[in-house]
Design an enzyme around this catalytic site. Sequence first.
Site, mmCIF file in Angstrom:
data_model
loop_
_atom_site.group_PDB
_atom_site.id
_atom_site.type_symbol
_atom_site.label_atom_id
_atom_site.label_comp_id
_atom_site.label_asym_id
_atom_site.label_seq_id
_atom_site.Cartn_x
_atom_site.Cartn_y
_atom_site.Cartn_z
ATOM 1 N N GLY A 161 -11.120 -0.218 11.408
ATOM 2 C CA GLY A 161 -10.538 -0.140 10.070
ATOM 3 C C GLY A 161 -11.048 -1.276 9.202
ATOM 4 O O GLY A 161 -10.321 -1.849 8.398
ATOM 5 N N GLY A 165 -10.680 -1.463 5.273
ATOM 6 C CA GLY A 165 -9.326 -1.480 4.692
ATOM 7 C C GLY A 165 -8.968 -2.811 4.053
ATOM 8 O O GLY A 165 -9.737 -3.779 4.114
ATOM 9 N N ASP A 213 -15.545 1.476 10.901
ATOM 10 C CA ASP A 213 -14.672 2.303 10.055
ATOM 11 C C ASP A 213 -15.279 3.698 9.937
ATOM 12 O O ASP A 213 -16.397 3.948 10.405
ATOM 13 C CB ASP A 213 -14.502 1.660 8.658
ATOM 14 C CG ASP A 213 -13.147 2.036 8.038
ATOM 15 O OD1 ASP A 213 -12.380 1.121 7.669
ATOM 16 O OD2 ASP A 213 -12.850 3.247 7.971
ATOM 17 N N TYR A 220 5.273 6.513 8.713
ATOM 18 C CA TYR A 220 4.459 5.312 8.997
ATOM 19 C C TYR A 220 5.299 4.324 9.818
ATOM 20 O O TYR A 220 4.862 3.821 10.855
ATOM 21 C CB TYR A 220 4.045 4.693 7.663
ATOM 22 C CG TYR A 220 3.515 3.294 7.725
ATOM 23 C CD1 TYR A 220 4.291 2.229 7.256
ATOM 24 C CD2 TYR A 220 2.252 3.018 8.225
ATOM 25 C CE1 TYR A 220 3.805 0.935 7.287
ATOM 26 C CE2 TYR A 220 1.759 1.720 8.243
ATOM 27 C CZ TYR A 220 2.536 0.690 7.779
ATOM 28 O OH TYR A 220 2.065 -0.603 7.804
ATOM 29 N N LYS A 267 4.824 3.018 13.651
ATOM 30 C CA LYS A 267 4.678 1.590 13.964
ATOM 31 C C LYS A 267 5.713 1.163 15.015
ATOM 32 O O LYS A 267 5.415 0.399 15.931
ATOM 33 C CB LYS A 267 4.805 0.742 12.692
ATOM 34 C CG LYS A 267 3.596 0.832 11.785
ATOM 35 C CD LYS A 267 2.339 0.347 12.497
ATOM 36 C CE LYS A 267 1.071 0.556 11.695
ATOM 37 N NZ LYS A 267 -0.146 0.129 12.451
ATOM 38 N N ILE A 278 1.139 -7.213 1.990
ATOM 39 C CA ILE A 278 0.097 -8.243 1.962
ATOM 40 C C ILE A 278 -0.612 -8.244 0.617
ATOM 41 O O ILE A 278 -0.992 -7.185 0.097
ATOM 42 C CB ILE A 278 -0.914 -8.042 3.111
ATOM 43 C CG1 ILE A 278 -0.197 -8.245 4.458
ATOM 44 C CG2 ILE A 278 -2.093 -8.995 2.974
ATOM 45 C CD1 ILE A 278 -1.088 -8.204 5.678
HETATM 46 C C1 VAH Z 1 2.815 -0.403 2.971
HETATM 47 N N1 VAH Z 1 1.463 -2.417 2.721
HETATM 48 O O1 VAH Z 1 3.202 -0.599 1.847
HETATM 49 C C2 VAH Z 1 2.108 -1.552 3.694
HETATM 50 C C3 VAH Z 1 3.105 -2.368 4.495
HETATM 51 C C4 VAH Z 1 5.327 -3.520 4.476
HETATM 52 C C5 VAH Z 1 4.342 -2.751 3.686
HETATM 53 O O2 VAH Z 1 3.456 -1.726 5.664
HETATM 54 O O3 VAH Z 1 2.985 0.658 3.525
#
Ligand code: VAH
Length: 313
Positions: free
Chosen positions: A6, A9, A32, A136, A140, A166
């Site tokens: 990745g 990214g 990638d 998502y 995780k 981030i």
């Molecule tokens: C998102 N930048 O927005 C990622 C992250 C905590 C946010 O997992 O999905």
Amino acid sequence: RILVIGSNGQIGSVLVEYLRGIYGENGVIASDLREPELKQDYFEKLDASDAFALAGIVKKHGITQIYHLAAILSAKGELDPLNTWQINMQTYFNVLEAAREHGVKKIFYPSSIAVFGENVDVTAEQFSYLDPATVYGISKAAGENWSNYYFKRYGLDIRSLRYPGIISYQSMPGGGTTDYAVDIYHKAVKGEHFECFLKEDTTLPMIYMSDAMDATVRLMEASADQIKVRTGYNLAGMSFSPKEIADSISKIIPGFEISYKPDFRQQIAESWPQHIDDSVARKDWGWRPAYNLDKMTAEMISELQKKYKTAKV
Ligand code: VAH
């Protein structure tokens, strides 16, 4: 040798350069789905959902560490839930199996504050209940448990951080709910109005990219006996709302204007904690953030001004 999956990214592209600064240009193989715009040596085109291709790269380069930075993020992930689950899990299973079969020593697995859901107070503790509200986040949380399983059953040294949003000047995020906090700086430096897709008082945990890089390498270089958490470590940098980051920017760019037009990402943001307790990471392997909001804003604006070659305002 290190493999970064990745590498095009938001995190992967900065991580490759950061790791090459430590381990040397040829110590890090970037990979990638697509060739990067800027041709780089030590790059492998790789669809990580192809187990055979991934294992082939691990063998070809004698990979001993894998940083798995490929995933579909929170907002984009909600557009096609089962595909998000399939991609996020299959790629990670391929990493785990290639590592187990070909003697990879360490794996970095990026988790996220998205593993937390409505049943967490304003502040998420290290061992708070995980009831993720997005696919998502579900993927995780599952990935964290698979990491713990491969550690206990096969002794695989997998280490993981629950990244907050981030913020980086070097790279653009894609498909996230915290992406507004990067775009806002670009608009401000270009002198453009910014329309925010979250409400002005939506506080979220965030971290500056250089703190995220420092935490990642510090975790990966800690001795194994310091790592007490084999799911994912809570990591905090700072927390702020769109209004607070806008005010921080306006101190340097007085004419900056923002308006608010919440969309579906507002509900995702409201399912996340506003603050993260990362005291376990601080205790176990000495984590300390270096940036607060104003320090990050000053650096983001000066770096983006260089990028856009605008006069310092
Ligand atoms: C998102 N930048 O927005 C990622 C992250 C905590 C946010 O997992 O999905």
